[in-house]
Design a protein around this motif. Structure first.
Motif: not given
Length: 220
Positions: A161-168
């Motif tokens: 899921l590379p489109h997600l930032g770490k926090s999300e």
């Protein structure tokens, strides 16, 4: 003659001692798991626990040292096997080629299998207590002993899921874990129907939760 025959078949003293020690330890753990599920960690005193298990306080101190260590062993008895099964399932997946659904299955299925096991179902209530009571020492124990498992799964989710930032990503994994914990508890609206076997119900739960989690994790 008959008496001598029985005597010759008796286990050696050291073997009997080991079996007795193991039996006592397991009895204490089983009783503790049941009482912690019913009364919580603070609500079940050592006096009540030893009385229910039919042992004295010295036996608890001998096997575990303290109530805190006893609580930890109740968790270790279940979570060691659960997380070993999770990692084994994850490691079976081909590196870099696993799908999101396959990684979720490695995370979800072993947990639901444990919850559908007769003895494992009781542990789910203990686990729910751990979340509800906010015990800092217990949370630290769980993080130190099993945090590496979550980190390996998080690494796989991040790759997929590379489109997600770490926090999300962390938010979504936390919510998926909450949904899994709810499904493991068996307290939801979806109960097994009379014409559905336990194994069929388990499989339905696994597949529904995988689809639900995959949709939540992968949403833009």
């Amino acid at each position: 003659m008959l008496k001598r025959s029985f005597e010759s078949c008796r286990l050696p003293k050291d073997v009997r001692s080991v079996n007795s020690t193991s039996s006592t330890r397991d009895r204490i753990l089983g009783t503790a798991e049941k009482m912690f599920a019913q009364r919580g960690f603070d609500g079940a005193s050592l006096r009540q626990l030893t009385s229910a298990a039919g042992v004295n306080l010295a036996a608890v101190n001998y096997h575990f040292g303290s109530k805190e260590k006893l609580v930890e062993e109740v968790f270790r008895r279940r979570l060691d096997a659960l997380n070993a099964n999770r990692l084994a399932a994850l490691h079976k997946l081909a590196g870099g080629e696993a799908t999101l659904e396959q990684v979720l299955a490695a995370y979800i299925r072993p947990a639901l299998e444990l919850s559908h096991d007769g003895s494992g179902a009781l542990f789910m209530r203990v686990l729910a207590r751990a979340f509800a009571e906010h015990d800092d020492s217990l949370r630290r124990f769980l993080s130190e002993n099993y945090g590496h498992v979550m980190r390996q799964f998080t690494s796989e989710f991040a790759r997929l899921l590379p489109h997600l930032g770490k926090s999300e990503l962390y938010w979504r994994i936390d919510l998926v874990t909450g949904a899994l914990t709810h499904a493991m508890s068996g307290f939801g609206m979806i109960q097994r129907k009379g014409d559905v076997t336990e194994q069929e119900h388990l499989e339905q739960t696994v597949q529904h939760l995988i689809r639900f989690a995959a949709a939540g994790l992968s949403h833009p």
